[in-house]
Structures are given as structure tokens and as C-alpha cells.
Design a protein around this motif. Structure first.
Motif, mmCIF file in Angstrom:
data_model
loop_
_atom_site.group_PDB
_atom_site.id
_atom_site.type_symbol
_atom_site.label_atom_id
_atom_site.label_comp_id
_atom_site.label_asym_id
_atom_site.label_seq_id
_atom_site.Cartn_x
_atom_site.Cartn_y
_atom_site.Cartn_z
ATOM 1 N N ARG A 16 -24.442 -48.097 -9.176
ATOM 2 C CA ARG A 16 -23.673 -47.044 -8.387
ATOM 3 C C ARG A 16 -22.215 -47.438 -7.878
ATOM 4 O O ARG A 16 -21.368 -46.582 -7.723
ATOM 5 N N LEU A 17 -22.351 -48.599 -7.331
ATOM 6 C CA LEU A 17 -21.252 -49.106 -6.460
ATOM 7 C C LEU A 17 -20.433 -50.102 -7.025
ATOM 8 O O LEU A 17 -19.511 -50.309 -6.489
ATOM 9 N N THR A 18 -20.687 -50.426 -8.235
ATOM 10 C CA THR A 18 -19.844 -51.720 -8.594
ATOM 11 C C THR A 18 -19.521 -51.214 -10.296
ATOM 12 O O THR A 18 -20.212 -50.406 -11.048
ATOM 13 N N TRP A 19 -18.793 -52.110 -10.838
ATOM 14 C CA TRP A 19 -18.381 -52.063 -12.381
ATOM 15 C C TRP A 19 -19.171 -53.288 -12.994
ATOM 16 O O TRP A 19 -18.748 -53.632 -14.090
ATOM 17 N N LEU A 20 -20.032 -53.821 -12.275
ATOM 18 C CA LEU A 20 -20.476 -54.932 -13.050
ATOM 19 C C LEU A 20 -21.295 -54.704 -14.348
ATOM 20 O O LEU A 20 -22.017 -53.463 -14.357
ATOM 21 N N PRO A 21 -21.131 -55.332 -15.593
ATOM 22 C CA PRO A 21 -21.763 -54.927 -16.582
ATOM 23 C C PRO A 21 -23.330 -55.372 -16.650
ATOM 24 O O PRO A 21 -23.565 -56.302 -17.419
ATOM 25 N N LEU A 22 -24.166 -54.260 -16.167
ATOM 26 C CA LEU A 22 -25.477 -54.902 -15.970
ATOM 27 C C LEU A 22 -26.164 -54.374 -17.355
ATOM 28 O O LEU A 22 -25.762 -53.286 -17.859
ATOM 29 N N PRO A 23 -27.010 -55.181 -17.938
ATOM 30 C CA PRO A 23 -28.025 -54.603 -18.877
ATOM 31 C C PRO A 23 -28.738 -53.446 -18.658
ATOM 32 O O PRO A 23 -29.191 -53.104 -17.457
ATOM 33 N N ALA A 24 -28.641 -52.560 -19.414
ATOM 34 C CA ALA A 24 -29.606 -51.550 -19.564
ATOM 35 C C ALA A 24 -31.312 -51.728 -18.985
ATOM 36 O O ALA A 24 -31.677 -52.517 -19.957
ATOM 37 N N ASP A 25 -31.839 -50.764 -18.330
ATOM 38 C CA ASP A 25 -33.214 -51.077 -17.820
ATOM 39 C C ASP A 25 -33.788 -49.673 -17.872
ATOM 40 O O ASP A 25 -33.584 -49.089 -16.728
ATOM 41 N N PRO A 26 -34.883 -49.300 -18.828
ATOM 42 C CA PRO A 26 -35.160 -48.028 -18.630
ATOM 43 C C PRO A 26 -36.136 -47.765 -17.230
ATOM 44 O O PRO A 26 -36.166 -46.647 -16.675
ATOM 45 N N ALA A 27 -36.406 -48.990 -16.655
ATOM 46 C CA ALA A 27 -37.352 -48.913 -15.412
ATOM 47 C C ALA A 27 -36.199 -48.405 -14.082
ATOM 48 O O ALA A 27 -37.005 -47.559 -13.274
ATOM 49 N N GLU A 28 -34.858 -48.368 -14.296
ATOM 50 C CA GLU A 28 -34.062 -47.735 -13.350
ATOM 51 C C GLU A 28 -34.200 -46.071 -13.240
ATOM 52 O O GLU A 28 -33.859 -45.229 -12.372
ATOM 53 N N ASP A 29 -34.523 -45.471 -14.769
ATOM 54 C CA ASP A 29 -34.701 -44.170 -14.441
ATOM 55 C C ASP A 29 -35.919 -43.550 -13.769
ATOM 56 O O ASP A 29 -35.902 -42.414 -13.446
ATOM 57 N N GLU A 30 -36.623 -44.349 -13.556
ATOM 58 C CA GLU A 30 -37.919 -43.988 -12.594
ATOM 59 C C GLU A 30 -37.618 -44.076 -11.178
ATOM 60 O O GLU A 30 -38.516 -43.624 -10.554
ATOM 61 N N ARG A 31 -36.508 -44.515 -10.828
ATOM 62 C CA ARG A 31 -36.308 -44.751 -9.305
ATOM 63 C C ARG A 31 -35.027 -43.828 -8.994
ATOM 64 O O ARG A 31 -34.024 -43.998 -9.838
ATOM 65 N N THR A 32 -35.340 -42.936 -8.091
ATOM 66 C CA THR A 32 -34.006 -41.996 -7.748
ATOM 67 C C THR A 32 -33.162 -42.755 -6.709
ATOM 68 O O THR A 32 -33.455 -43.698 -5.920
ATOM 69 N N PHE A 33 -31.907 -42.219 -6.491
ATOM 70 C CA PHE A 33 -31.080 -42.706 -5.572
ATOM 71 C C PHE A 33 -31.753 -42.538 -4.127
ATOM 72 O O PHE A 33 -31.449 -43.590 -3.552
#
Length: 240
Positions: A16-33
Motif C-alpha cells: 500500500r505504501l511503497t513501490w517495492l516489487p513484492l511477489p503476489a501472495d493470495p494470503a494477502e487477500d484474506e487480510r483487510t487494511f
């Protein structure tokens, strides 16, 4: 909460805060902001850490403090995609008239204000060299500033778009505690003054934004991040 969730929350805030090229992680969809927002100061500390590494590299090359400060700012901007700067530009643009009495367009005034802010930040970082711990100052300042930004989002007026992603008070409290702990560990001295000054400025901006009939209301809230970081730098320098 499982330890993996903490790492996922940090990844959510990094994305949300950076432009770092993080690998996609489906687990992130389970956590809200709202669940992950507590990690704001940790991400801020990481951004400050990158700026600190750039500062140390510039110093190792024998560059002057002023040049090293610009290098540190450039590293921070590269990581964030100039997010804080662009937010400040939008806030400043909403608070100036389209054309002033002297005929200067509001956009030009915004650019001048941004140039002055960047120059002021660079000067403050260079002045922090006198503390002997510029790296710690950069990390602590960023941690506090990002926690203040989260608090500002929580206090956004109800009619603002930011209210749709309002972080819960619990997450804000945890973020502020983490920022205070980080600043206590890394700032050479003046950490308490830094927390108080940045917190007071954030509270004043939120209070002004929530007043009925306030022009531009919550549009000034995105400027909290840059303002808090500058105030932290000044508080540390003044305390040395």
C-alpha cells in the motif's frame, strides 16, 4: 494471531505504501487494511532504513552532509513512488486559490511550496548529522510519521472518501505504541519530544479538518505524513 499473519499484514502495508516489487501472495487477500494497518510504523521504519543506508553510502563516498541528505531523500522517494510528496501537492493545491492576487497560478505556488519542503527536509537531515546517529533519526522519524498518518486517517471527517477505509482505534493505538518504541530504541535523544510534537500537530490538523464548515476539510490530512516527519527531525535536532 499466527505469526504468519503478522508478516502478511506487513506485506499488505508494504504494497500500500511503497513501490517495492513484492511477489503476489493470495494470503494477502484474506487480510483487510483495517486488520493490517497496525504495521504502518514498521513499514515507515523500513523506508527510513533505506534512506539511512543511502545516507551511509553517500558518507562512505566522502560526500558532504547536504549532498548525502539529498541522496537519502532520493532513496526514500524511489521506494515510496513520491507518495507523500504527491499527497502534499494535492493538499496544497486544494488550499490555494486558482490564481492569487499577484497573478501567480495556484499550481506554481504548489510547486514552490514543495521545493521549499524538500529543501527544508534535506537541510534538517544534514543538520541531524550533528547527533552522530542520522540513520536512527531517519528510521525513528519515518516510524512516527507513518503512525501519525494512520491516526489522521482514523480522524478523517465522515464525509471524506478516506472514511471508507478508516482504520480502527485499536490498530491506531498499536501503531502509535510501536512507533514510540522504535523511536525510543533508535533516536539518540529527544524521542519523547518528537512523539509529542508530531502527535500534537496531527491532532491539531484533524481537529481543524473536522470543524463544521472548514474549507477543504479533510483534504489537508494527507499532508500529515510530511509535516510529522519534519517536526520529528526538528525536535531531535533541538534536543541535541
Amino acid at each position: 494471531m499466527p505469526f504468519a499473519h503478522y508478516l502478511i499484514d506487513i506485506a499488505v502495508c508494504l504494497r500500500r505504501l511503497t513501490w517495492l516489487p513484492l511477489p503476489a501472495d493470495p494470503a494477502e487477500d484474506e487480510r483487510t487494511f483495517e486488520e493490517a494497518c497496525w504495521a504502518y510504523p514498521l513499514v515507515g521504519a523500513a523506508i527510513g532504513g533505506i534512506a539511512a543506508v543511502a545516507w551511509l553510502a553517500a558518507q562512505a563516498l566522502g560526500l558532504a552532509h547536504g549532498v548525502a541528505a539529498v541522496v537519502a531523500l532520493a532513496a526514500s522517494v524511489a521506494v515510496t513512488g513520491a507518495g507523500p510528496e504527491r499527497a502534499l501537492a494535492r493538499a496544497a493545491g486544494s488550499l490555494v486559490a486558482p490564481r492569487g492576487e499577484d497573478g501567480a497560478p495556484g499550481a506554481e505556488r504548489t510547486l514552490i511550496a514543495l521545493a521549499l519542503v524538500i529543501l527544508f527536509r534535506a537541510t534538517a537531515i544534514a543538520a541531524a548529522a550533528g547527533t552522530g546517529a542520522v540513520g536512527g533519526v531517519l528510521i525513528g522519524a519515518a516510524a512516527i510519521a507513518y503512525a501519525c498518518q494512520l491516526a489522521a486517517l482514523h480522524g478523517a471527517p465522515d464525509d471524506e472518501a478516506a472514511a471508507a477505509v478508516r482504520p480502527p482505534i485499536g490498530g491506531v493505538a498499536v501503531a502509535l505504541a510501536i512507533a514510540a518504541a522504535i523511536s525510543l530504541l533508535v533516536l539518540p535523544q529527544g524521542w519523547l519530544a518528537a512523539v509529542i510534537v508530531a502527535g500534537a500537530a496531527t491532532g491539531a490538523i484533524v481537529f481543524a479538518a473536522r470543524r463544521p464548515g472548514t474549507a477543504a476539510s479533510g483534504r489537508a490530512l494527507p499532508a500529515v505524513l510530511a509535516l510529522a516527519e519534519i517536526l520529528v527531525l526538528l525536535a531531535v535536532i533541538a534536543s541535541w
